[in-house]
Design a protein around this motif. Structure first.
Motif, PDB file in Angstrom:
ATOM      1  N   ARG A  96     -34.887 -79.109 -12.717  1.00  0.00           N
ATOM      2  CA  ARG A  96     -36.299 -79.307 -13.123  1.00  0.00           C
ATOM      3  C   ARG A  96     -36.486 -78.429 -14.293  1.00  0.00           C
ATOM      4  O   ARG A  96     -36.643 -78.380 -14.947  1.00  0.00           O
ATOM      5  CB  ARG A  96     -37.137 -79.545 -12.056  1.00  0.00           C
ATOM      6  CG  ARG A  96     -38.516 -80.300 -12.709  1.00  0.00           C
ATOM      7  CD  ARG A  96     -39.306 -81.022 -12.294  1.00  0.00           C
ATOM      8  NE  ARG A  96     -38.293 -81.981 -11.531  1.00  0.00           N
ATOM      9  CZ  ARG A  96     -39.341 -82.365 -10.628  1.00  0.00           C
ATOM     10  NH1 ARG A  96     -40.498 -81.532  -9.983  1.00  0.00           N
ATOM     11  NH2 ARG A  96     -39.063 -83.410  -9.866  1.00  0.00           N
ATOM     12  N   SER A  97     -36.028 -77.083 -13.662  1.00  0.00           N
ATOM     13  CA  SER A  97     -36.943 -75.928 -14.105  1.00  0.00           C
ATOM     14  C   SER A  97     -35.766 -75.622 -15.743  1.00  0.00           C
ATOM     15  O   SER A  97     -36.079 -75.181 -16.918  1.00  0.00           O
ATOM     16  CB  SER A  97     -37.337 -75.075 -13.881  1.00  0.00           C
ATOM     17  OG  SER A  97     -35.703 -74.133 -12.944  1.00  0.00           O
ATOM     18  N   GLY A 100     -33.792 -80.480 -16.050  1.00  0.00           N
ATOM     19  CA  GLY A 100     -32.540 -81.942 -14.656  1.00  0.00           C
ATOM     20  C   GLY A 100     -34.353 -82.412 -14.933  1.00  0.00           C
ATOM     21  O   GLY A 100     -35.199 -82.762 -14.649  1.00  0.00           O
ATOM     22  N   GLU A 101     -33.548 -83.499 -14.196  1.00  0.00           N
ATOM     23  CA  GLU A 101     -34.303 -84.597 -13.649  1.00  0.00           C
ATOM     24  C   GLU A 101     -34.708 -84.408 -11.916  1.00  0.00           C
ATOM     25  O   GLU A 101     -34.035 -84.111 -11.285  1.00  0.00           O
ATOM     26  CB  GLU A 101     -33.270 -86.402 -13.761  1.00  0.00           C
ATOM     27  CG  GLU A 101     -33.873 -87.037 -14.484  1.00  0.00           C
ATOM     28  CD  GLU A 101     -32.272 -88.101 -14.627  1.00  0.00           C
ATOM     29  OE1 GLU A 101     -32.304 -88.721 -13.860  1.00  0.00           O
ATOM     30  OE2 GLU A 101     -32.157 -87.931 -16.322  1.00  0.00           O
ATOM     31  N   ALA A 102     -35.707 -85.027 -11.652  1.00  0.00           N
ATOM     32  CA  ALA A 102     -35.928 -85.460 -10.440  1.00  0.00           C
ATOM     33  C   ALA A 102     -34.841 -84.773  -9.217  1.00  0.00           C
ATOM     34  O   ALA A 102     -34.821 -84.442  -7.913  1.00  0.00           O
ATOM     35  CB  ALA A 102     -37.765 -85.559  -9.590  1.00  0.00           C
ATOM     36  N   GLU A 104     -32.146 -84.762  -9.639  1.00  0.00           N
ATOM     37  CA  GLU A 104     -30.534 -83.838  -9.669  1.00  0.00           C
ATOM     38  C   GLU A 104     -31.110 -82.410  -9.223  1.00  0.00           C
ATOM     39  O   GLU A 104     -30.538 -82.056  -8.921  1.00  0.00           O
ATOM     40  CB  GLU A 104     -30.350 -83.300 -11.233  1.00  0.00           C
ATOM     41  CG  GLU A 104     -29.638 -84.381 -12.539  1.00  0.00           C
ATOM     42  CD  GLU A 104     -29.893 -83.782 -13.610  1.00  0.00           C
ATOM     43  OE1 GLU A 104     -28.621 -83.341 -14.120  1.00  0.00           O
ATOM     44  OE2 GLU A 104     -31.140 -84.167 -14.311  1.00  0.00           O
ATOM     45  N   ASN A 105     -32.416 -81.866  -9.008  1.00  0.00           N
ATOM     46  CA  ASN A 105     -32.975 -80.517  -8.922  1.00  0.00           C
ATOM     47  C   ASN A 105     -33.023 -81.002  -7.732  1.00  0.00           C
ATOM     48  O   ASN A 105     -32.687 -80.325  -6.553  1.00  0.00           O
ATOM     49  CB  ASN A 105     -34.690 -80.882  -9.186  1.00  0.00           C
ATOM     50  CG  ASN A 105     -35.391 -79.570  -9.046  1.00  0.00           C
ATOM     51  OD1 ASN A 105     -35.119 -78.367  -9.367  1.00  0.00           O
ATOM     52  ND2 ASN A 105     -35.948 -79.222  -7.806  1.00  0.00           N
TER      53      ASN A 105
END
Length: 113
Positions: A96-97, A100-102, A104-105
């Motif tokens: 996410r940092s 990326g999407e939640a 993916e994170n």
């Protein structure tokens, strides 16, 4: 500690069970840590994202308990699973940092976990 105390108090059932578990007739634990060293293994599976502090905490905890401890680097496993994910989904997952999407994170966190 409770098991070692039971054995020290003369509990023959506890001692017999313990000897069966460790596979050594005649074994009597000298301490809870010594017994833990026969029964427990810990393994810290670090990556490039792992801090030395976390690695040290795992080692110290194992020492305090009396467990045998391994410290291994699993970057090659993370790389392989990330490549598999990329091949299956068609793009590389990002934290996410890094935009990326939640999901993916979460996938990347699960790979490292």
């Amino acid at each position: 500690r409770l098991l070692v105390a039971e054995v020290a108090a003369g509990n023959t059932t506890a001692l017999a069970d313990l000897q069966r578990v460790v596979g050594e007739d005649g074994y009597t634990p000298s301490s809870a840590q010594e017994l833990a060293g026969r029964l427990f293994y810990t393994c810290y599976m670090g990556t490039v994202n792992s801090s030395q502090e976390t690695r040290d905490r795992a080692r110290v905890l194992a020492e305090q308990v009396g467990a045998r401890h391994l410290d291994v680097n699993i970057d090659s496993v993370v790389t392989a699973l990330t490549a598999l994910f990329t091949a299956a989904v068609g793009r590389a997952p990002r934290f996410r940092s890094a935009g990326g999407e939640a999901r993916e994170n979460l996938a990347l966190q699960n790979i490292q976990a």
